[in-house]
Write an enzyme that holds these catalytic residues in place. Structure first.
Site, PDB file in Angstrom:
ATOM      1  N   ASN A 151       0.810  -1.222   0.000  1.00  0.00           N
ATOM      2  CA  ASN A 151       0.000   0.000   0.000  1.00  0.00           C
ATOM      3  C   ASN A 151       0.845   1.274   0.000  1.00  0.00           C
ATOM      4  OD1 ASN A 151       0.712  -0.838   2.670  1.00  0.00           O
ATOM      5  ND2 ASN A 151      -0.733   0.631   3.503  1.00  0.00           N
ATOM      6  N   GLU A 247       4.404  -4.046  12.466  1.00  0.00           N
ATOM      7  CA  GLU A 247       3.466  -2.944  12.240  1.00  0.00           C
ATOM      8  C   GLU A 247       2.301  -3.510  11.444  1.00  0.00           C
ATOM      9  OE1 GLU A 247       5.440   0.697  10.735  1.00  0.00           O
ATOM     10  OE2 GLU A 247       7.293  -0.436  11.044  1.00  0.00           O
ATOM     11  N   CYS A 281      -2.957   1.847   6.713  1.00  0.00           N
ATOM     12  CA  CYS A 281      -3.229   1.219   8.013  1.00  0.00           C
ATOM     13  C   CYS A 281      -3.789   2.222   9.011  1.00  0.00           C
ATOM     14  CB  CYS A 281      -1.968   0.558   8.560  1.00  0.00           C
ATOM     15  SG  CYS A 281      -0.586   1.691   8.847  1.00  0.00           S
TER      16      CYS A 281
END
Length: 513
Positions: A151, A247, A281
């Site tokens: 992403n 993460e 995110c």
């Protein structure tokens, strides 16, 4: 055709994938997968090259790595072309989301490297202070494996790789197989800057390559990606006692208070849920708005969302989904929400018949029994729920297995801090969201299922890629310490006197603290 499609193996038996652009599914090349043997060979080269790199001073390493900033500025148009082709994000978004923060990260970490990594003294307290002094020195870990997502394929590779290399490590980067060339640019820039070829290497492939890297015996894993993959990597690292940072995903909540600037809050809700087609995110995935302002807020959100340019063509504000599987996930969540009573006044459907475009979507009358309020969406969707008061907003925001970040829209900073103190999230942002990763001074990491460990964090970010070795130095040394053998009655009297006098009286306790 999928964005990633298997091809026949090479003559050498290597797996291959055809890559297509999510914009219109035209072919953009192919990817040959690195095998476990390739991973082992790359690790051997990295181990051989790392000591000479670590022997350079932090200042010298920063000088070399810093030249990558000039290379990044020179090649920015080419990098944007690559990111645009692989991810479909608008060029302006690639510039703002990938290039600008990458420049800032490079500039920041190179400027801080010498100070962060030089040995430093730490004062001792109490009864050891007269005889000992403590120095911390930061040793590189060795070889770090970095596994990055699709992403933000350039910036999310550059940030950890640069920190690890500045700290004196060699790095093996495994970028996402969906956007491999975007991540590869990081290695190309560092090589152009003068970092030795074997100090930073790229390994292309899918989960098989990632698993081989995790199991190869590196000295740390830095992973950014999904919760499911993160759990698998965390288990493997735990079994091998390999340090790792994870993460992972989020389901970030935005709380809109009664005193919020509704114009800003509505614009933020739309932009921060649809940035990168919602594939961030830190995207706003849940909005809790107080009843007293909900009607006006929802009206403004609908107007903002309807004005967002999207679909095939140019210019657009929202690009396509990067991966076809994400489009199907969002469609499934919306079907579930509708079936359970939600309203979709804006959007809600794919757009066009070639790429992976999806209309900016607003969902209202949602509840927590809907998937769209429980599971990560990763799509251009604003889901809005009305609440009675701030207490209900906090309770619902915390009613999630995720805890990456959150945001509070209010004119009152005291209210912000009061609400933030109750939120079970890694960070909280005032009148904005998603920006916290771009603040290198701030520790970044999630709670609950959103991750393990912290990254960035100012000087400690670079130190996170080292072993902080404490060296305890004797100020003066006699022939023996009083506690050493043989034990005598005098030894016992001295220790008892220390406890009775040193810790039994408030004044001396303060002096010894």
């Amino acid at each position: 055709m999928a964005i990633l499609e298997a091809l026949p193996e090479t003559a050498e038996g290597r797996r291959r994938f055809a890559l297509s652009s999510p914009i219109d599914r035209h072919g953009i090349g192919e990817l040959v997968v690195s095998t476990p043997a390739d991973v082992d060979a790359a690790l051997a080269r990295a181990r051989a090259a790392q000591p000479a790199w670590a022997a350079k001073s932090p200042r010298e390493r920063a000088r070399i790595v810093g030249a990558a900033l000039d290379a990044l500025v020179r090649h920015r148009a080419e990098i944007i072309d690559t990111v645009h082709a692989e991810t479909g994000k608008p060029r302006i978004e690639a510039l703002g989301m990938e290039i600008v923060p990458s420049c800032d990260f490079l500039n920041y970490w190179c400027a801080k490297a010498e100070r962060a990594l030089r040995p430093r003294r730490r004062s001792l307290h109490g009864y050891l202070r007269p005889t000992k002094k403590l120095v911390l020195q930061y040793q590189p870990l060795g070889v770090v494996g970095v596994i990055t997502p699709w992403n933000g394929p350039f910036v999310l590779a550059l940030n950890p790789v640069v920190q690890a290399v500045l700290a004196g490590n060699a790095v093996l980067l495994k970028p996402s197989e969906v956007a491999p060339r975007s991540g590869e640019w990081v290695v190309r820039l560092l090589h152009e800057a003068g970092v030795p070829d074997d100090v930073v290497q790229v390994l292309h492939g899918d989960s098989e390559t990632g698993a081989a890297l995790v199991g190869a015996g590196v000295d740390k894993i830095s992973f950014t990606g999904s919760v499911a993959t993160g759990r698998t990597i965390g288990a493997a690292c735990g079994a091998a006692l390999t340090p790792c940072t994870l993460e992972l995903g989020g389901k970030d909540a935005m709380i809109v208070c009664a005193d919020a600037d509704l114009e800003r809050a509505a614009a933020a809700a739309v932009y921060l849920s649809m940035l990168n087609c919602g594939q961030v995110c830190l995207s706003v995935e849940r909005v809790y708005v107080l009843d007293s302002v909900a009607e006006e807020f929802e009206r403004r959100v609908r107007e903002q969302a309807q004005a967002v340019r999207h679909g095939p063509g140019d210019p657009v504000d929202v690009g396509p989904f990067i991966w076809d599987r994400q489009l199907e996930l969002v469609r499934r969540q919306l079907d579930d929400a509708r079936a359970r009573g939600a309203t979709v006044p804006v959007g809600g459907d794919p757009v066009g018949d070639k790429g992976l475009h999806f209309a900016p979507t607003v969902v209202t009358e949602v509840t927590h029994d809907m998937e769209i309020m429980r599971e990560e969406t990763f799509g251009p969707v604003v889901a809005i729920m009305r609440v009675r008061d701030e207490q209900e907003a906090v309770r619902l925001a915390n009613d999630s297995p995720y805890g990456l970040s959150g945001s509070v829209f209010t004119a009152d900073t005291a209210r912000l801090r009061r609400i933030a103190a109750q939120l079970e999230t890694g960070s909280v942002v005032h009148n904005d969201a998603a920006v916290i990763y771009g603040v290198p001074e701030a520790p970044f990491g999630g709670r609950k299922s959103s991750g393990l460990g912290r990254v960035n964090d100012g000087l400690d970010g670079l130190r996170g890629f080292t072993h902080a070795q404490p060296v305890l130095i004797a100020r003066r040394a006699g022939k023996r310490e009083a506690i050493w053998y043989p034990y005598t009655a005098a030894t016992e009297r001295q220790l008892d006197w220390l406890v009775r006098v040193g810790f039994g009286r408030k004044l001396l306790r303060r002096l010894l603290s």
